[in-house]
Structures are given as structure tokens and as C-alpha cells.
Write a protein that holds these residues in place. Sequence first.
Motif, short mmCIF file in Angstrom:
data_model
loop_
_atom_site.label_atom_id
_atom_site.label_comp_id
_atom_site.label_asym_id
_atom_site.label_seq_id
_atom_site.Cartn_x
_atom_site.Cartn_y
_atom_site.Cartn_z
N THR A 113 0.97 -1.25 -0.01
CA THR A 113 0.11 0.19 0.02
C THR A 113 0.91 1.36 -0.22
N ASP A 114 2.09 1.02 0.31
CA ASP A 114 2.94 2.40 0.20
C ASP A 114 4.24 1.84 -0.15
N LEU A 115 4.95 2.46 -1.37
CA LEU A 115 6.10 2.09 -1.91
C LEU A 115 7.45 3.00 -1.45
N HIS A 130 -2.71 -2.75 6.81
CA HIS A 130 -3.96 -3.28 6.68
C HIS A 130 -5.24 -2.21 6.67
N ARG A 131 -4.87 -1.33 7.53
CA ARG A 131 -6.05 -0.41 7.42
C ARG A 131 -6.30 0.52 5.72
N ALA A 134 -8.17 -1.72 3.80
CA ALA A 134 -9.53 -1.87 3.89
C ALA A 134 -10.20 -0.46 3.55
N VAL A 135 -9.44 0.64 3.40
CA VAL A 135 -9.82 1.98 2.90
C VAL A 135 -10.16 1.72 1.25
N PHE A 136 -9.10 0.97 0.62
CA PHE A 136 -9.62 0.69 -0.95
C PHE A 136 -10.38 -0.40 -0.96
N ASP A 307 -0.77 -5.16 15.40
CA ASP A 307 -1.48 -6.41 15.52
C ASP A 307 -0.83 -7.61 14.87
N GLY A 308 0.22 -7.08 13.73
CA GLY A 308 0.81 -8.05 13.00
C GLY A 308 0.25 -7.77 11.46
#
Length: 408
Positions: A113-115, A130-131, A134-136, A307-308
Motif C-alpha cells: 500500500t506504500d512504496l 491493513h487499514r 480496508a480503505v481501498f 497487531d501484525g
Amino acid sequence: MEHTWRWFGPHDPISLRQIRQTGATGVVTALHEIPNGQVWPVHEIAARKQAIEEAGLTWSVVESIPVHEDIKSGEPGCERWIDAWAQTVRNLGECGIHTVCYNFMPVLDWTRTDLRFALPDGTWALRFDHRDLAVFDLHVLGRADALDDYSEADRADAARRYEAMTQSEVDALSATILAGLPGSEESSTVESLRADLRRYERVDEAAMRRHLATFLAGVLPAAEAADVRLAIHPDDPPRSLLGLPRIVSTAHDARWILAQSPSAANGLTLCTGSYGVRPDNDVVEMAREFASRIHFVHLRSTQREGDGRSFHEAPHLEGDVDMVGVMSALVAEERRRAAHGGARLPMRPDHGHQMLYDQEPGRRANPGYTLIGRLKGLAELRGLERAVNALFANVGLAESLGSRETSS
């Protein structure tokens, strides 16, 4: 071990001449320009191999022959794509290339999600949040069943994040997930991704396993006849994404794959970063258990966050992967193979940080596959391997492993 380097072909900003200067002797590459499903002609394989050898290097591993989506989703008529894949394996064997890394991830290849996640030292790392996924999933893709995959707290957190993002940030996140990363053979749009996901609405993990078993039954005879070792790469991240089933994520999954055929052609790529994202994967123990069936190694480390479920790429000798333990297990296997005339174990440094002049404006650099970051990683891993080999030679394998277990 054989030290190799991922190269994306003539359009890679890193040249074969530069690769030779890194200390690597082998190249890991593919004919990326050939569309998925088409047979790689012998003359094109031979031409690429000749170019690599003229640079003083060896084409050691193919990464990868893409597995057509019809095979993974089990579409009627997928046998023709399996036959084409098998023919490419035969052609590679005819050209003297004997190791193929491949993956069985549906729709999306490895996902971040981030390069350009900034680390405290100023380098940039690849990151999976992970968040942000979920946004996408919830707010961009709008997947019908997405609500069932996230807790109430996850949904609220994603909503807050989405509301705080600018449109340019949303677009950048979408592009990162959709466009594919180096090594991904295809990219998607939101609409095409929705269509691809619909193909898997009735495909669960059990069905995916059946489809993989069908694929292996179709290609392993060709690999055996061509003396080619197939090495399946784990899912990255090693869990379900966007509701898609993933079946190469755990030690249990690896055991199931190897149980499909005892053939030496049916093997694994040990990617320490992919498997290492999950705390329930003991990567050192996996290296020991599967040693004789590991045909290729990606050495990288990841650092789990919170949380991993989120993680970023760590320096090669840090993070959550016990790289000393992994290297000890791999060196032990390499020494066993050497004693019995077995094939060398190719390894490559994976997902280096973006640093120094690779960060400069205008500098072309594939995220995760920059020159200096991987050069640093290769140097560290070569030094670690040399130290472990010296320890085994001077102290003895059993004593060295015993003393290490005692100290831990």
C-alpha cells in the motif's frame, strides 16, 4: 550458495554490467514481454540467455512463468494454458535453464500500500498497511462482501482514514494496489479488478487447492523430463486479500503442496519475508524441514507492526526473521548437497530499501528493486553466509548448532 540478482530485462534501469559488479554471479529473470499464456519460443529464450552470458553472468532462475488466471480460477478449457506452460518448461530445459519460480496468487500478485515508507534513517521501504487496504476495499473498490471481512473497529478506522485523505492520496493508494509492482505481469483498473473478483465468487480454498493440484499434474511430467525444478513462491502477504483465497501462506500449505507429488521437480521457493510476516510460521524450522525440496531462496526480512496485520520491509539482517538461523539451516543443506553432488542452492537478496542516489529526483528505480539497497543486502548476506560456513568448518555442524540453541 549461488548469489543471484533479479533483473527485469533490457528495460530494467539496472544493467547486466552493473549486476556483475554487485558480486552476484547469477541472474533471475523472465521474458516479461511475452503475454501470459503464450509459449516462450526457444529462440527467444536462447537469445536472452546469450545476452546474459555475454555479460559474464548465468541465467540461473526463471522468475517467473505467469500462471494464467483461467488455471487458478478453474475455468473450462484451462488445459490449453497448462499445456502452454508445460511447453515453456520444456523449452527452458532444452536451453539449459533448470529452475523456475512461480506463484499461484489469484488476481493480485504481491501487494503493498506504500512504496516509499520513510524509515528513521531516511531510507524508503515497501509497506503493507491493513487499514489502507480496508480503505481501498470498502471505499474505492466497494466490494459487495467486504463488510464481512472487517470488524466494526476496522470499518470505523478505515472510514476515519478515508475521510482524512485527499483525492490525490486516494488515487496514489489505488495506483499502488492496482498497477502492479516489479515482477507483476499485469495491472488492473477498478472495473477490471471487480470483474476478476467475480470469477472467484465460487472459488474457496478447497477449490483453489484442486486447481493447483490439476496444474501440478499437468506440468510436473514435463518438468521431470526436462530436468527442471519448479519452486512455488508463497503468497505475499500470506493471507486472504479482497476475499480471494490464498493457499501458499503457511508451513501446512507447503506440506500439502509437496505431498501432491514426491517428485524432486515439485519444490518450494523459501521467501523468508513472505512466510515471516506470519508469527505462526517458524521460518528457521521451515528451512530445516523442507531443506531438500527448497530450490530457490528469497532472503529478506519484514517487521510486523501493531497487531501484525501491517508490516514493512526491514533491513535484511533485522526485523522479525531470524536470518542467522535461516542461513545456518540453508548452509547445512548446501553442504549436504555438495557432499552428494547435488545442485547448488540459488539465493537472491529481495526488496532492498531505496537509499542514497536511488532517491534522487529523476532517478529511475523500481520500488523494492533498487541498486544500492539490494547491493547492501547482498553484501550483508554474503558476509553472514561466509561466517556461518566458517563456523561449521571450524567447530563442526552439530556443535555449532548446539551452541547456538544454548545461547538462544
